[in-house]
Design a protein around this motif. Structure first.
Motif, short mmCIF file in Angstrom:
data_model
loop_
_atom_site.label_atom_id
_atom_site.label_comp_id
_atom_site.label_asym_id
_atom_site.label_seq_id
_atom_site.Cartn_x
_atom_site.Cartn_y
_atom_site.Cartn_z
N PRO A 27 -18.13 20.64 31.81
CA PRO A 27 -18.42 21.19 30.48
C PRO A 27 -19.83 20.84 30.02
CG PRO A 27 -16.29 20.07 30.51
CD PRO A 27 -16.99 19.73 31.80
N ASP A 28 -20.33 21.61 29.07
CA ASP A 28 -21.69 21.41 28.57
C ASP A 28 -21.84 20.17 27.71
OD1 ASP A 28 -22.63 23.74 29.80
OD2 ASP A 28 -22.04 24.97 28.08
N PHE A 29 -20.84 19.88 26.87
CA PHE A 29 -20.99 18.84 25.86
C PHE A 29 -19.94 17.74 26.00
CE2 PHE A 29 -22.48 22.84 23.95
CZ PHE A 29 -23.82 22.52 23.81
N GLU A 30 -20.34 16.54 25.59
CA GLU A 30 -19.45 15.39 25.60
C GLU A 30 -18.21 15.68 24.76
OE1 GLU A 30 -19.61 10.82 23.94
OE2 GLU A 30 -21.48 11.79 24.54
N GLY A 31 -17.04 15.36 25.29
CA GLY A 31 -15.78 15.57 24.58
C GLY A 31 -15.12 16.90 24.91
N GLU A 32 -15.83 17.81 25.57
CA GLU A 32 -15.22 19.09 25.94
C GLU A 32 -14.37 18.94 27.19
OE1 GLU A 32 -18.12 22.53 24.15
OE2 GLU A 32 -18.40 21.98 26.25
N VAL A 33 -13.37 19.82 27.31
CA VAL A 33 -12.43 19.76 28.43
C VAL A 33 -12.27 21.16 29.01
CG1 VAL A 33 -10.11 19.10 29.15
CG2 VAL A 33 -11.20 17.89 27.24
N MET A 34 -12.31 21.25 30.34
CA MET A 34 -12.06 22.51 31.06
C MET A 34 -10.71 22.41 31.76
SD MET A 34 -14.78 24.53 30.74
CE MET A 34 -14.86 25.63 32.12
N GLY A 35 -9.90 23.45 31.65
CA GLY A 35 -8.66 23.54 32.40
C GLY A 35 -8.96 24.25 33.71
N VAL A 36 -8.51 23.67 34.84
CA VAL A 36 -8.75 24.24 36.16
C VAL A 36 -7.42 24.74 36.72
CG1 VAL A 36 -9.70 23.85 38.46
CG2 VAL A 36 -10.64 22.60 36.51
N PHE A 37 -7.36 26.04 37.01
CA PHE A 37 -6.13 26.67 37.48
C PHE A 37 -6.02 26.60 39.00
CE2 PHE A 37 -7.09 28.46 33.35
CZ PHE A 37 -5.86 28.38 32.72
N ARG A 82 -2.97 28.06 29.05
CA ARG A 82 -1.59 27.78 29.46
C ARG A 82 -1.49 27.68 30.98
NH1 ARG A 82 0.87 27.98 24.78
NH2 ARG A 82 2.96 27.73 25.56
N PHE A 83 -0.78 26.66 31.43
CA PHE A 83 -0.48 26.46 32.84
C PHE A 83 1.00 26.70 33.06
CE2 PHE A 83 -4.14 23.75 31.94
CZ PHE A 83 -4.98 24.01 33.02
N PRO A 158 5.56 18.45 33.11
CA PRO A 158 6.67 18.98 32.31
C PRO A 158 6.17 19.97 31.25
CG PRO A 158 6.16 16.73 31.67
CD PRO A 158 5.30 17.04 32.86
N ALA A 159 7.00 20.95 30.97
CA ALA A 159 6.65 21.98 29.98
C ALA A 159 6.44 21.35 28.61
CB ALA A 159 7.74 23.04 29.92
N GLY A 160 5.48 21.89 27.85
CA GLY A 160 5.22 21.41 26.50
C GLY A 160 3.81 21.72 26.05
N GLU A 161 3.54 21.38 24.80
CA GLU A 161 2.21 21.52 24.21
C GLU A 161 1.53 20.15 24.31
OE1 GLU A 161 0.70 24.25 22.86
OE2 GLU A 161 2.42 25.55 23.24
N PHE A 182 -3.89 22.29 25.36
CA PHE A 182 -3.40 23.16 26.42
C PHE A 182 -1.88 23.10 26.41
CE2 PHE A 182 -3.57 19.08 28.53
CZ PHE A 182 -2.52 19.08 29.45
N ALA A 183 -1.26 23.98 27.17
CA ALA A 183 0.20 23.98 27.25
C ALA A 183 0.63 24.18 28.69
CB ALA A 183 0.78 25.08 26.37
N ILE A 184 1.81 23.69 28.98
CA ILE A 184 2.45 23.93 30.27
C ILE A 184 3.74 24.66 29.98
CG2 ILE A 184 3.43 22.87 32.34
CD1 ILE A 184 1.54 20.47 31.87
N ASP A 185 3.87 25.86 30.53
CA ASP A 185 5.06 26.68 30.32
C ASP A 185 6.10 26.40 31.40
OD1 ASP A 185 4.04 28.03 28.07
OD2 ASP A 185 2.92 29.38 29.36
N ASP A 186 7.36 26.43 31.02
CA ASP A 186 8.46 26.29 31.95
C ASP A 186 8.44 27.49 32.89
OD1 ASP A 186 10.81 25.93 33.34
OD2 ASP A 186 12.01 25.53 31.56
#
Length: 193
Positions: A27-37, A82-83, A158-161, A182-186
């Motif tokens: 990510p560009d800035f401190e504190g940012e998060v990227m989700g990798v699929f 969402r994952f 596990p599924a959840g927010e 982010f979220a993880i779907d069942d």
């Protein structure tokens, strides 16, 4: 003629990848998060300024006990990134640098969600108990990534927010809490829909 030849050679180099640098997921800035699929694609997690709410007054076995809980509250019932449960989930988290133990500065936690908001209890203090942290953390493994980031992977998904807080150990006065979500779907429910 020679200029056309040079132009064609330059165009071929660019299209074949010779002139294009590999894209980093950092990510560009401190504190940012990227989700990798699982397919290698990535998407930046939404960042939220949270509301803090403290509530008091709990009755235990007929006795009045003073108990105070502090919650972080995020508007909106679900995350846009969402994952799927059972598939690999990875996050790239940008910190000030990647010299600190990531367990000391990165928190990945589960939130309770309804249609309007998501929340998590970050502390609870009671008359008959010491202060405690009631957050449901999602354990991760981490390795250094890029110049200032960590690459997090999870054994269980596990599924959840979920929310991610990245703290700065060098900043003693952190007044604003930013949560990336982010979220993880069942996987079973997703296939049935």
């Amino acid at each position: 003629m020679f200029k056309k030849f040079l132009f064609l050679m330059a165009a071929m180099a660019v299209f074949s990848g010779g002139g294009v640098a590999a894209q980093s997921l950092e990510p560009d800035f401190e504190g940012e998060v990227m989700g990798v699929f699982p397919d290698g694609s990535a998407k930046k997690l939404e960042k939220h300024n949270v509301r803090m709410r403290t509530g008091t007054g709990v009755y235990i076995a007929g006795f009045a006990a003073s108990k105070s809980k502090t919650k972080v509250i995020i508007d909106g019932g679900s995350a846009s990134v969402r994952f799927r449960s059972g598939e690999p989930v990875a996050l790239v988290v940008r910190a000030q640098d990647n010299k600190a133990d990531p367990m000391s500065i990165v928190r990945v936690f589960r939130m309770k969600a309804n249609k309007k908001q998501r929340s998590a209890v970050i502390s609870a203090v009671g008359t008959f108990s010491v202060s405690s942290n009631e957050m449901d953390y999602l354990p991760f493994s981490a390795k250094k990534y890029g110049e200032s980031s960590y690459y997090l992977t999870f054994d269980k998904t596990p599924a959840g927010e979920y929310g991610v807080i990245v703290s700065n150990p060098n900043n003693v006065d952190e007044k604003m809490v930013i949560v990336s979500t982010f979220a993880i779907d069942d996987a079973v429910k997703t296939e049935q829909e």
